[in-house]
Design an enzyme around this catalytic site. Structure first.
Site, mmCIF file in Angstrom:
data_model
loop_
_atom_site.group_PDB
_atom_site.id
_atom_site.type_symbol
_atom_site.label_atom_id
_atom_site.label_comp_id
_atom_site.label_asym_id
_atom_site.label_seq_id
_atom_site.Cartn_x
_atom_site.Cartn_y
_atom_site.Cartn_z
ATOM 1 N N HIS A 195 -3.292 -7.643 1.681
ATOM 2 C CA HIS A 195 -2.738 -8.668 0.803
ATOM 3 C C HIS A 195 -3.173 -8.460 -0.644
ATOM 4 O O HIS A 195 -2.379 -8.635 -1.569
ATOM 5 C CB HIS A 195 -3.191 -10.056 1.261
ATOM 6 C CG HIS A 195 -2.510 -10.512 2.510
ATOM 7 N ND1 HIS A 195 -1.265 -10.063 2.870
ATOM 8 C CD2 HIS A 195 -2.883 -11.392 3.468
ATOM 9 C CE1 HIS A 195 -0.919 -10.648 4.006
ATOM 10 N NE2 HIS A 195 -1.876 -11.452 4.394
ATOM 11 N N GLU A 437 9.492 10.730 13.140
ATOM 12 C CA GLU A 437 8.071 10.438 12.916
ATOM 13 C C GLU A 437 7.164 11.221 13.846
ATOM 14 O O GLU A 437 5.942 11.155 13.725
ATOM 15 C CB GLU A 437 7.818 8.941 13.138
ATOM 16 C CG GLU A 437 8.644 8.036 12.262
ATOM 17 C CD GLU A 437 8.476 6.577 12.632
ATOM 18 O OE1 GLU A 437 7.630 5.914 12.013
ATOM 19 O OE2 GLU A 437 9.178 6.102 13.547
ATOM 20 N N ASP A 461 3.610 8.340 9.690
ATOM 21 C CA ASP A 461 3.339 8.664 11.087
ATOM 22 C C ASP A 461 3.502 10.151 11.366
ATOM 23 O O ASP A 461 2.770 10.716 12.185
ATOM 24 C CB ASP A 461 4.258 7.861 12.012
ATOM 25 C CG ASP A 461 3.645 6.518 12.408
ATOM 26 O OD1 ASP A 461 2.411 6.405 12.350
ATOM 27 O OD2 ASP A 461 4.398 5.603 12.766
ATOM 28 N N CYS A 508 11.207 7.706 3.909
ATOM 29 C CA CYS A 508 10.839 6.304 3.647
ATOM 30 C C CYS A 508 9.332 6.073 3.745
ATOM 31 O O CYS A 508 8.877 4.939 3.697
ATOM 32 C CB CYS A 508 11.577 5.365 4.599
ATOM 33 S SG CYS A 508 11.185 5.612 6.330
#
Length: 576
Positions: A195, A437, A461, A508
Site C-alpha cells: 500500500h 508465464e 512469473d 504485461c
C-alpha cells in the site's frame, strides 16, 4: 558523519526533509490475564475500540468520496472496513478473550498472526501483500486500546517537509498526513505492490521500503534524503550533499513536467512504427490514472480485487457491474480482463485453506478455475455480458497445457449458449487470449497459437519459474534477473512466434514499465506494452527516441550473448 541505507525503490523522486517517526503499537503489546469478573469490561473495551476505528475509517472514506484524497485510498479504506467486519478477526479475538481470559490487545495480535500466516502461503505477490491490511487494521485497534492517538508531523519553518518513517503505513495514515507537507515515505517492510508503494506512486511522493529496522537507526527530526529512484536513504547529509540532491530534484521535476506534454502524443518510433501503451489495473478505482496517462486501453485488468477480504464470492451481477464500468469508461479502446488468478491456498469462500507443499506449483490460476467450474462460469458469464458494452477480451493466466485451453474455450461456449437462451446480449466474436508465464508454454507456443486470439507475456512469473526463484524470498531475491539469457530467449521467442503467425503479443509484467528494458523489448519486436499507468509517459518518451532500424540488429546480438555482465552492459548502452 553521513551514512547511507539501501532499500527497495518504489516511488521515484527525491525528498529532502526531517524524520517523523511513527510508533509501532504492535511491538508494545503485553499479555496479561483478566479476572473472570472483569471479562465483560474487557469485551466492552474491545467493542469500543472497534467502534472508534470504524468511525475513523468511515470519516476517512467521506474524505475520499469528496475528492480530497486519491480514489485508490478509498478502495483500501473499504478493504479495511471489510476486515473489521470479518468474523475471522474481531469475533475470533473476542472468543480468545473469553476462552483464555486474556487482554484484548494480545488476543487481537494472536489472531492477526494466525491470519498473516495464511496470507504468507499465497503465491500471487499482490494477494500475499494484502497481509499488510490485516496488520494495519489491527495496529489501529491496538493504538486505540493502548490510548496512543496518532500524531501528525509538525509544520517546519525551514521550508523542508517531513519524511514519515514507520514500520508500515496504511492508506488511512496517508490521508491523515495529506495537509502536512509530507516529502517522502520510508518503511521497514513493503514491496512494489504494498500500500505504501501504491499510494506513494499515486501521490507522486518519493518512497523507499523494505529497510527492515530503519526506525531503530533514525532519530526524530534528523535530516535525511530519500532517493526514491535508486532506493537510497542518506542520513545526516552535509550541505554539499544536500545541494547536489536539490539540483537533482530540480532536474527530475523539469523532466516530469516535460513528460506531461507527451500525454496526447502518439507513441511512434523515429522510423514511424506505432506502439500501443496499455495500462495494468485492479479495478474501476484505477480509471482516473488511466485517463490521466491517456493509455491506449487496458492490457491487464486483475480481477482478484473482487475476491479479497471477504467470505462470500462476488455474484455474477457484482462482477458484471465492475467489468462494465471499465469497458464503458474507455469507449473504443481494448480492455483485456484476466480471469481470476488465485490459488487453492486462499480460502475464497471462507473455508479453511488447503495445505499445499508448494503453492507456487499447485492449484492456482487456470488450474484453480478449472477445478471450480461453477465459479469460473459465473465469471465468464459476467465477462460476456460486459462485452456488449465495448472492446472486452478475456485473458486466461498461467497456461501450460493444450487441454487447459480447450476446457476454458468449452466453458466459454457453454456460457455463451446459456446467455443466448436467456436472450442476453454479448459480443459473439469476443477474443480469448492467454498468458505466457511458464517456460513450458513459451517453448511450445504452437498449441496456443492455434487456439487463441492473442498472447500476453507475464514476465514476473516467467522469470520466477525459469530461474526457480521466489522473488519475495529475501534470501534469493538477488538472483531474480530479467536479463538472464534464458529469460530473454523465452521472451524473444514468444514475440517472434506471434509476429510470424499474425498473433498479437504484449508484455504485461514489470519489465514493460521499466525504461531500462524499453529499447530491448522494441528490438525484439514488441509493439504492445502494458504497465502501471504512472509509467506510461516515461516509456512513451523512450519510444519516441527509438530507431528500430538501429535497435533490431543490436538486440539480435544481445540475444546471442550468454554472459550476464556483458548482456547488462549491452542493454544499458541501448538506452544511453
Amino acid at each position: 558523519m553521513p551514512f547511507t541505507l539501501h532499500g527497495l525503490a518504489v516511488s521515484q523522486g527525491i525528498a529532502i526533509g526531517h524524520v517523523h517517526l511513527v510508533s509501532h503499537a504492535l511491538l508494545e503489546v503485553n499479555h496479561y490475564h483478566v479476572a473472570p469478573r472483569y471479562l465483560d469490561e474487557e469485551l466492552a473495551r474491545l467493542d469500543e475500540a472497534l467502534a472508534t476505528v470504524q468511525g475513523e475509517l468511515i470519516g476517512l472514506k467521506a474524505i475520499t468520496t469528496s475528492g480530497q484524497a486519491h480514489s485508490e485510498v478509498g478502495a483500501f479504506v473499504d478493504l479495511q472496513l471489510m476486515m473489521l467486519a470479518d468474523p475471522m478477526l474481531v469475533d475470533a479475538a473476542r472468543d480468545l478473550v473469553t476462552e483464555r481470559r486474556c487482554n484484548a490487545e494480545w488476543a487481537l495480535v494472536q489472531q492477526m498472526e494466525h491470519l498473516v500466516e495464511q496470507f504468507r502461503q499465497i503465491e500471487d505477490p499482490y494477494l500475499r501483500e494484502r497481509q499488510a491490511d490485516v496488520v494495519q487494521v489491527v495496529e489501529r485497534l491496538v493504538k486505540v486500546l493502548l490510548g496512543h492517538p496518532g500524531h501528525l508531523p509538525p509544520r517546519r519553518r525551514d521550508g523542508l517537509g517531513s519524511i514519515v518513517v514507520a514500520h508500515d503505513l496504511s492508506p488511512a495514515d496517508t490521508i491523515g498526513f495529506r495537509d502536512h507537507n509530507i516529502a517522502g515515505f520510508v518503511t521497514d517492510v513493503g514491496g512494489p505492490t504494498s500500500h505504501t508503494a501504491i499510494v506513494a506512486r499515486s501521490l507522486k511522493i518519493p518512497a523507499v521500503v523494505g529497510l527492515h529496522h530503519v526506525r531503530d537507526l533514525l532519530e526524530d527530526d534528523e535530516l535525511i534524503i530519500v532517493d526514491g529512484t535508486r532506493g537510497v536513504i542518506i542520513v545526516a547529509p552535509d550541505e554539499q550533499i544536500v545541494e547536489e540532491y536539490r539540483l537533482r530534484r530540480s532536474e527530475l521535476e523539469i523532466e516530469r513536467s516535460k513528460l506531461n506534454r507527451l500525454r496526447d502524443t502518439r507513441a511512434t518510433t523515429l522510423d514511424g512504427e506505432e506502439v500501443n501503451l496499455l495500462a495494468n489495473i485492479e479495478g474501476p478505482k484505477d480509471l482516473p490514472a488511466v485517463k490521466t496517462a491517456n493509455a491506449d486501453g487496458i492490457g491487464l485488468y486483475r480481477t482478484e480485487f473482487l475476491f479479497i477480504g471477504r467470505d462470500t464470492l462476488p455474484d455474477e451481477e457484482e462482477q458484471y457491474e465492475a467489468y462494465r464500468a471499465v469497458v464503458k469508461a474507455l469507449p473504443g479502446k481494448p480492455v483485456t480482463i484476466r480471469s481470476f488468478d488465485v490459488g487453492a491456498d486462499k480460502a475464497l469462500n471462507g473455508a479453511q485453506a488447503r495445505e499445499e507443499p508448494n503453492p507456487a506449483l499447485g492449484l492456482r490460476a487456470v488450474r484453480y478455475s478449472l477445478a471450480e467450474p461453477k465459479m469460473f462460469k459465473t465469471q465468464l458469464r459476467a465477462l460476456l455480458r460486459a462485452s456488449a458494452h465495448g472492446r472486452l477480451q478475456i485473458m486466461v493466466p498461467m497456461l501450460a497445457h493444450a487441454q487447459e485451453v480447450d476446457q476454458c474455450l468449452a466453458l466459454v461456449e457453454k456460457a455463451k449458449a446459456e446467455l443466448r437462451a436467456e436472450k442476453v446480449k454479448f459480443d459473439e466474436g469476443i477474443r480469448i487470449g492467454g498468458m505466457i508465464e511458464v517456460p513450458a508454454a513459451a517453448l511450445s507456443l504452437g498449441m496456443f497459437i492455434r487456439r487463441l486470439a492473442f498472447l500476453s507475456i507475464g514476465t514476473n512469473d516467467l522469470i520466477q519459474y525459469t530461474l526457480a526463484i521466489d522473488r519475495s524470498d529475501e534470501a534469493v531475491a538477488h538472483l531474480y534477473d530479467p536479463l538472464h539469457p534464458a529469460v530473454l530467449k523465452l521472451i524473444a521467442g514468444t514475440i517472434s512466434s506471434g509476429a510470424r503467425f499474425g498473433l498479437p503479443v504484449s508484455v504485461c509484467g514489470e519489465m514493460a514499465g521499466d525504461p531500462l528494458y524499453t529499447e530491448l523489448l522494441l528490438g525484439m519486436g514488441l509493439r504492445n506494452f502494458s504497465m502501471h499507468p504512472g509509467s506510461i509517459l516515461e516509456i512513451k518518451q523512450q519510444i519516441l527516441r527509438a530507431d528500430l532500424g538501429e535497435l533490431a540488429p543490436k538486440v539480435q546480438r544481445i540475444l546471442k550473448m550468454d554472459e550476464p555482465a556483458r548482456i547488462r552492459e549491452a542493454v544499458e548502452r541501448l538506452t544511453a
